[in-house]
Design an enzyme around this catalytic site. Structure first.
Site, PDB file in Angstrom:
ATOM      1  N   ASP A 190       2.871  -3.629 -52.013  1.00  0.00           N
ATOM      2  CA  ASP A 190       4.162  -3.946 -52.629  1.00  0.00           C
ATOM      3  C   ASP A 190       4.154  -5.090 -53.643  1.00  0.00           C
ATOM      4  O   ASP A 190       4.702  -4.971 -54.716  1.00  0.00           O
ATOM      5  CB  ASP A 190       5.225  -4.218 -51.543  1.00  0.00           C
ATOM      6  CG  ASP A 190       4.701  -5.042 -50.368  1.00  0.00           C
ATOM      7  OD1 ASP A 190       3.548  -5.517 -50.433  1.00  0.00           O
ATOM      8  OD2 ASP A 190       5.447  -5.204 -49.372  1.00  0.00           O
ATOM      9  N   TRP A 238     -10.664 -14.017 -48.385  1.00  0.00           N
ATOM     10  CA  TRP A 238      -9.466 -13.570 -47.665  1.00  0.00           C
ATOM     11  C   TRP A 238      -8.459 -14.698 -47.499  1.00  0.00           C
ATOM     12  O   TRP A 238      -7.246 -14.499 -47.602  1.00  0.00           O
ATOM     13  CB  TRP A 238      -9.830 -13.002 -46.291  1.00  0.00           C
ATOM     14  CG  TRP A 238     -10.070 -11.529 -46.353  1.00  0.00           C
ATOM     15  CD1 TRP A 238     -11.281 -10.903 -46.388  1.00  0.00           C
ATOM     16  CD2 TRP A 238      -9.072 -10.494 -46.395  1.00  0.00           C
ATOM     17  NE1 TRP A 238     -11.105  -9.541 -46.457  1.00  0.00           N
ATOM     18  CE2 TRP A 238      -9.761  -9.260 -46.461  1.00  0.00           C
ATOM     19  CE3 TRP A 238      -7.672 -10.485 -46.401  1.00  0.00           C
ATOM     20  CZ2 TRP A 238      -9.097  -8.031 -46.519  1.00  0.00           C
ATOM     21  CZ3 TRP A 238      -7.010  -9.275 -46.458  1.00  0.00           C
ATOM     22  CH2 TRP A 238      -7.726  -8.059 -46.514  1.00  0.00           C
ATOM     23  N   ARG A 256      -8.057 -17.299 -49.546  1.00  0.00           N
ATOM     24  CA  ARG A 256      -7.416 -17.513 -50.853  1.00  0.00           C
ATOM     25  C   ARG A 256      -6.409 -16.391 -51.136  1.00  0.00           C
ATOM     26  O   ARG A 256      -5.332 -16.628 -51.670  1.00  0.00           O
ATOM     27  CB  ARG A 256      -8.461 -17.531 -51.965  1.00  0.00           C
ATOM     28  CG  ARG A 256      -9.447 -18.659 -51.909  1.00  0.00           C
ATOM     29  CD  ARG A 256      -8.811 -20.032 -52.014  1.00  0.00           C
ATOM     30  NE  ARG A 256      -9.837 -21.054 -51.825  1.00  0.00           N
ATOM     31  CZ  ARG A 256     -10.285 -21.476 -50.642  1.00  0.00           C
ATOM     32  NH1 ARG A 256      -9.754 -21.002 -49.516  1.00  0.00           N
ATOM     33  NH2 ARG A 256     -11.246 -22.375 -50.563  1.00  0.00           N
ATOM     34  N   GLN A 301      -3.319 -17.134 -49.312  1.00  0.00           N
ATOM     35  CA  GLN A 301      -2.661 -18.289 -49.910  1.00  0.00           C
ATOM     36  C   GLN A 301      -1.875 -17.883 -51.168  1.00  0.00           C
ATOM     37  O   GLN A 301      -0.727 -18.287 -51.344  1.00  0.00           O
ATOM     38  CB  GLN A 301      -3.756 -19.267 -50.304  1.00  0.00           C
ATOM     39  CG  GLN A 301      -3.354 -20.710 -50.283  1.00  0.00           C
ATOM     40  CD  GLN A 301      -4.569 -21.571 -50.554  1.00  0.00           C
ATOM     41  OE1 GLN A 301      -4.944 -21.799 -51.696  1.00  0.00           O
ATOM     42  NE2 GLN A 301      -5.206 -22.026 -49.492  1.00  0.00           N
ATOM     43  N   HIS A 319       1.821  -7.054 -40.570  1.00  0.00           N
ATOM     44  CA  HIS A 319       0.572  -7.800 -40.512  1.00  0.00           C
ATOM     45  C   HIS A 319      -0.083  -7.611 -39.147  1.00  0.00           C
ATOM     46  O   HIS A 319       0.574  -7.678 -38.120  1.00  0.00           O
ATOM     47  CB  HIS A 319       0.820  -9.283 -40.778  1.00  0.00           C
ATOM     48  CG  HIS A 319      -0.430 -10.019 -41.154  1.00  0.00           C
ATOM     49  ND1 HIS A 319      -1.360 -10.428 -40.236  1.00  0.00           N
ATOM     50  CD2 HIS A 319      -0.916 -10.377 -42.368  1.00  0.00           C
ATOM     51  CE1 HIS A 319      -2.367 -11.031 -40.856  1.00  0.00           C
ATOM     52  NE2 HIS A 319      -2.129 -11.009 -42.157  1.00  0.00           N
ATOM     53  N   HIS A 362      -5.226   1.216 -42.527  1.00  0.00           N
ATOM     54  CA  HIS A 362      -6.406   0.524 -43.034  1.00  0.00           C
ATOM     55  C   HIS A 362      -7.438   0.564 -41.905  1.00  0.00           C
ATOM     56  O   HIS A 362      -7.119   0.190 -40.768  1.00  0.00           O
ATOM     57  CB  HIS A 362      -6.107  -0.950 -43.307  1.00  0.00           C
ATOM     58  CG  HIS A 362      -5.421  -1.239 -44.591  1.00  0.00           C
ATOM     59  ND1 HIS A 362      -4.094  -0.960 -44.800  1.00  0.00           N
ATOM     60  CD2 HIS A 362      -5.877  -1.805 -45.743  1.00  0.00           C
ATOM     61  CE1 HIS A 362      -3.766  -1.353 -46.026  1.00  0.00           C
ATOM     62  NE2 HIS A 362      -4.821  -1.867 -46.626  1.00  0.00           N
ATOM     63  N   GLU A 374     -12.544  -1.552 -43.216  1.00  0.00           N
ATOM     64  CA  GLU A 374     -12.676  -2.446 -44.372  1.00  0.00           C
ATOM     65  C   GLU A 374     -13.445  -3.668 -43.875  1.00  0.00           C
ATOM     66  O   GLU A 374     -12.926  -4.787 -43.851  1.00  0.00           O
ATOM     67  CB  GLU A 374     -11.277  -2.839 -44.891  1.00  0.00           C
ATOM     68  CG  GLU A 374     -11.314  -3.583 -46.225  1.00  0.00           C
ATOM     69  CD  GLU A 374      -9.928  -4.131 -46.609  1.00  0.00           C
ATOM     70  OE1 GLU A 374      -8.994  -4.029 -45.798  1.00  0.00           O
ATOM     71  OE2 GLU A 374      -9.800  -4.677 -47.721  1.00  0.00           O
ATOM     72  N   HIS A 409      -9.355   2.506 -47.183  1.00  0.00           N
ATOM     73  CA  HIS A 409     -10.723   2.010 -47.410  1.00  0.00           C
ATOM     74  C   HIS A 409     -11.799   2.843 -46.722  1.00  0.00           C
ATOM     75  O   HIS A 409     -12.576   3.515 -47.368  1.00  0.00           O
ATOM     76  CB  HIS A 409     -10.880   0.531 -47.027  1.00  0.00           C
ATOM     77  CG  HIS A 409     -10.072  -0.380 -47.876  1.00  0.00           C
ATOM     78  ND1 HIS A 409     -10.338  -0.545 -49.209  1.00  0.00           N
ATOM     79  CD2 HIS A 409      -8.973  -1.131 -47.606  1.00  0.00           C
ATOM     80  CE1 HIS A 409      -9.450  -1.380 -49.736  1.00  0.00           C
ATOM     81  NE2 HIS A 409      -8.607  -1.741 -48.785  1.00  0.00           N
ATOM     82  N   ASP A 467      -5.345  -0.744 -54.515  1.00  0.00           N
ATOM     83  CA  ASP A 467      -5.057  -1.743 -53.482  1.00  0.00           C
ATOM     84  C   ASP A 467      -4.105  -2.842 -53.965  1.00  0.00           C
ATOM     85  O   ASP A 467      -2.900  -2.742 -53.735  1.00  0.00           O
ATOM     86  CB  ASP A 467      -6.369  -2.350 -52.957  1.00  0.00           C
ATOM     87  CG  ASP A 467      -6.246  -2.822 -51.510  1.00  0.00           C
ATOM     88  OD1 ASP A 467      -5.173  -2.606 -50.906  1.00  0.00           O
ATOM     89  OD2 ASP A 467      -7.212  -3.387 -50.971  1.00  0.00           O
TER      90      ASP A 467
HETATM   91 ZN   LIG Z   1      -4.868  -2.351 -48.700  1.00  0.00          ZN
END
Ligand SMILES: [Zn+2]
Ligand SMILES: [Zn+2]
Lengths: 488, 488
Positions: A93, A182, A184, A187, A271, A334, A337, A362, A419
């Site tokens: 998104d 990951w 960064r 963040q 998440h 997912h 990955e 992935h 992605d």
């Molecule tokens: Zn993805």
């Protein structure tokens, strides 16, 4: 093959040719019948690819952050941009629109505040009044005031941009390991959150996202969306249902303005860091949204760093709810990955298949899982390959060594996607198609491979058969036009 | 698998477990029966591996030049060093012995001259009189004199060493592409040529090479050897047959001194840069050597950068000679050590198999060639996987993403070898076993996988069945001792 163990003076050249042709026809698009015009276009592409491979800096061998400007000048890339690419089935998104647009358009809007966090990131908020300070943050600055104060606005804007994308000149130095990159990533995701969840920006962002994919000749989108609460200038908020409806409205408006764009559907995501009880609530919410908005809702998925998050099996009770209740909730997990092998997380591929996932995000580790690979092939559970993402997130360095090379060699059900293009300094699908076609496709992949990958993106979408036929007809028109305009 | 498409509330955990176990048992060593002691050792290894994966700098994710010192401190590595590793089936003649030995021992011998080339490399020669200058080189320096003149001998020795190995602190900067690293490889190879082709050094070098592999608990060697002319101090030379006989003599002497070392055989190699008529001569010479020295000669192979050299098919007439004449000359072709796809070179894998190769060197591209992969599996043509070599030569970056992960997952016939250990700053087989076991083996690979890989190195060797049985019995003794000493 028994006859091959006979001792022959030279291997029989016809037999050899037959085996070579067998391999050629096994690959993705290897059995595609091509028109004369397609064959002419293919001859052009083949020649271009041979020339590309002579270059000192062969782009697929380089990190995308170093190859992007070279790719931009490639005649193959320019053809791939024009090529009608069907659907983008794995896009998130808030990484649809280039960060330039976020900075130059969004942060210039009135009431935009920015603060600096203790760990050198930034946060944003739109508010009618001066907002209360955030913990671990500097006081808020109204960007209008800040820009009036600084001597070099371009520098300020560039530094904001750098905070919203992973793109950088020296990726090896900036991101020494998978964990760092990951970290960064998350963040930077935090940094843009306050911009894109402001309801008016949200609408514009999504519309602009559709436009950027459309301009890249993508006709359909399945968007992984967190469906966050959106906020207004006065601090009031809207719930997920409102967010989903906004997607529906904007999509409708967009397809009205661009009738050759087929549409978009939403894969609701959460998440993978949440706990089991939160997951249960989220799955229940997903079932409800799926029931209430069957047109726009495509299904459900988990996001975030797989290695650090909880494995699918940990959430088995929540993920079993739809089947238990006899409710449809397609899964688009997912999975794989990762470079981990033999850990709990490494079972995600198998578990995704056991939970009857419709596609796999992935599937980078699929080659290391022959049982899962077999299931994915037999059940036609397509793998969404996102080459640039895998490279930036440090799963692969030289694109020619991407595991999808082996998947394409066997015509495994595969689609190409991007992605988080904005996070990677990419846009649309063309760069990823370039890496697939010139990188792990090698000289062997041809116009038939491209056509097959595009058709796959409709065939393996969440659209109904009737919708797929309509979308395919729409695509076939643009494809024919593309071929006739570029075959000579 | 029909029952799996039923909609079940949660995938049946027993069914899931069965599929996981199916995958576990499919892998290399997955069906190996383990003794209690082996199981205890395995439990230790598993725990160590879990701890290793927690490390901030996980060695298989790093370039070997940066991970070597970390690996040295690993308790798994120390166990792998002690482990009887069977045979090393893919090692080249002049990269067996660490360069420290070359510099500290060989270059300190009398009559050793060195010169500097225009392209900043070095050349050596041993000669009783002052040698005539080489083209594109500085005048010769007697090293004894040079060392007497310089203020810092250590610096000089280090700089000589740096010219004889690819090992360096910043490999990314030193070797930006595959072409560059291959070029440096061949340059360094030229540099050590004058040292190792001096007949007395040649004998000592090979003996020391056997000793270093033996000290690393390798019991058998198949050496790719160019069989060059060797020279004496007075400039006189010996032919290839003499070189081969020297290998035979030294091997005999070594096995007398170390009776638990099984022996060594020679795979005669030629550079793939030669033309068709030279290749015909070389193959004829190979057939003659194979006939005259059947004990020491194992077969024939081509060496050098595959991408730049001629494909096997170009040499088809020469390579057909043995079959045409009904003469035995086993082939052990390097093939698929490439990222190219769809080029002539990329057919080497298939052609190696069509020429009935006994094994395949590297086979890095095998996953991209399903027909060749199938043939290799069915005919049990083992693939010689050399992990560190593939990383240094820039085919793969993170070892966990090495294609051999997929080959091991399916118990494809594979052996682990080290290619050019001295060139890579490695030695013996232990470092490569570490990368295989901790890197692409993942948590899933276990003591059974190691045992299988070691047994493969005897089973897929060029030894006769009777010899294999003898070698296996010898190995089993050391293995039992290793297990009982380390299982607690
Ligand atoms: Zn993805
Ligand atoms: Zn080799």
């Amino acid at each position: 093959l028994c006859c091959m163990s006979r001792v022959l003076p030279t291997p029989d050249p016809r037999r050899r040719e037959a085996l070579i042709q067998q391999e050629v026809s096994m690959q993705t698009g290897g059995q595609m019948t091509l028109s004369d015009a397609e064959k002419r276009l293919d001859a052009r592409l083949f020649k271009m690819k041979q020339e590309e491979e002579q270059k000192a800096d062969f782009p697929p061998a380089l990190h995308f952050f170093k190859s992007r400007d070279i790719i931009k000048t490639s005649p193959i890339f320019s053809l791939l941009q024009k090529m009608p690419k069907g659907g983008a089935l794995h896009v998130h998104d808030f990484s649809m629109v280039d960060v330039q647009w976020l900075v130059k358009n969004v942060t210039y809007r009135p009431h935009c505040y920015m603060c600096f966090t203790d760990n050198l990131s930034i946060r944003f908020i739109f508010m009618s009044q001066w907002p209360k300070p955030l913990p671990h943050c500097s006081p808020w600055n109204l960007l209008e005031n800040l820009r009036a104060k600084v001597t070099n606005i371009t520098d300020l804007d560039n530094s904001i941009m750098a905070n919203l994308t992973l793109f950088t000149d020296d990726p090896e130095a900036a991101y020494p390991s998978q964990y760092v990159v990951w970290d960064r990533f998350e963040q930077k995701f935090q940094a843009l959150w306050g911009l894109v969840t402001y309801a008016p920006v949200f609408r514009d962002y999504y519309y602009e996202g559709l436009r950027q994919f459309y301009m890249d000749n993508v006709m359909y989108l399945e968007l992984r969306a967190l469906l966050p609460e959106l906020y207004e200038l006065d601090g009031s908020t809207h719930d997920s249902t409102w967010t989903l409806k906004t997607y529906q409205d904007v999509t409708r408006q967009f397809t009205e303005n661009y009738p050759d764009f087929y549409g978009a559907r939403i894969i609701f995501t959460v998440h993978r860091g949440v706990n089991a009880s939160v997951m249960t609530d989220v799955v229940e919410k997903a079932m409800k949204l799926q029931r209430d908005f069957p047109d726009i809702m495509a299904g459900f998925d988990l996001v975030g760093h797989e290695d650090k998050g909880r494995p699918l099996w940990y959430f088995r009770d929540a993920l079993s709810l739809p089947a238990e209740k006899g409710v449809t909730l397609p899964f688009f997990f997912h999975a794989g990955e990762t470079d981990l092998e033999g850990t709990d997380v490494d079972q995600n591929l198998l578990d995704a298949l056991l939970f009857n996932a419709s596609r796999i995000g992935h599937g980078f580790a699929l080659l290391r899982h022959p049982v899962a690979k077999d299931l994915s092939r037999k059940r036609e559970v397509a793998v969404e390959v996102c080459p640039i993402s895998n490279q930036v997130m440090k799963l692969v360095k030289d694109m020619r060594n991407h595991p999808a090379a082996a998947l394409l060699a066997e015509n495994h059900p595969v689609v190409i996607s991007s992605d988080d293009p904005a996070m990677f300094g990419s846009c649309g699908l063309s760069y990823d198609f370039y890496e697939a076609f010139v990188g792990f496709g090698g000289l062997r992949s041809h116009i038939g491979s491209l056509k097959q990958l595009v058709i796959n993106s409709i065939k393996y979408s969440s659209l109904t058969n009737a919708q797929q036929e309509k979308a395919l007809a729409l695509w076939q028109n643009s494809w024919n036009k593309f071929v006739s305009e570029n075959a000579f």
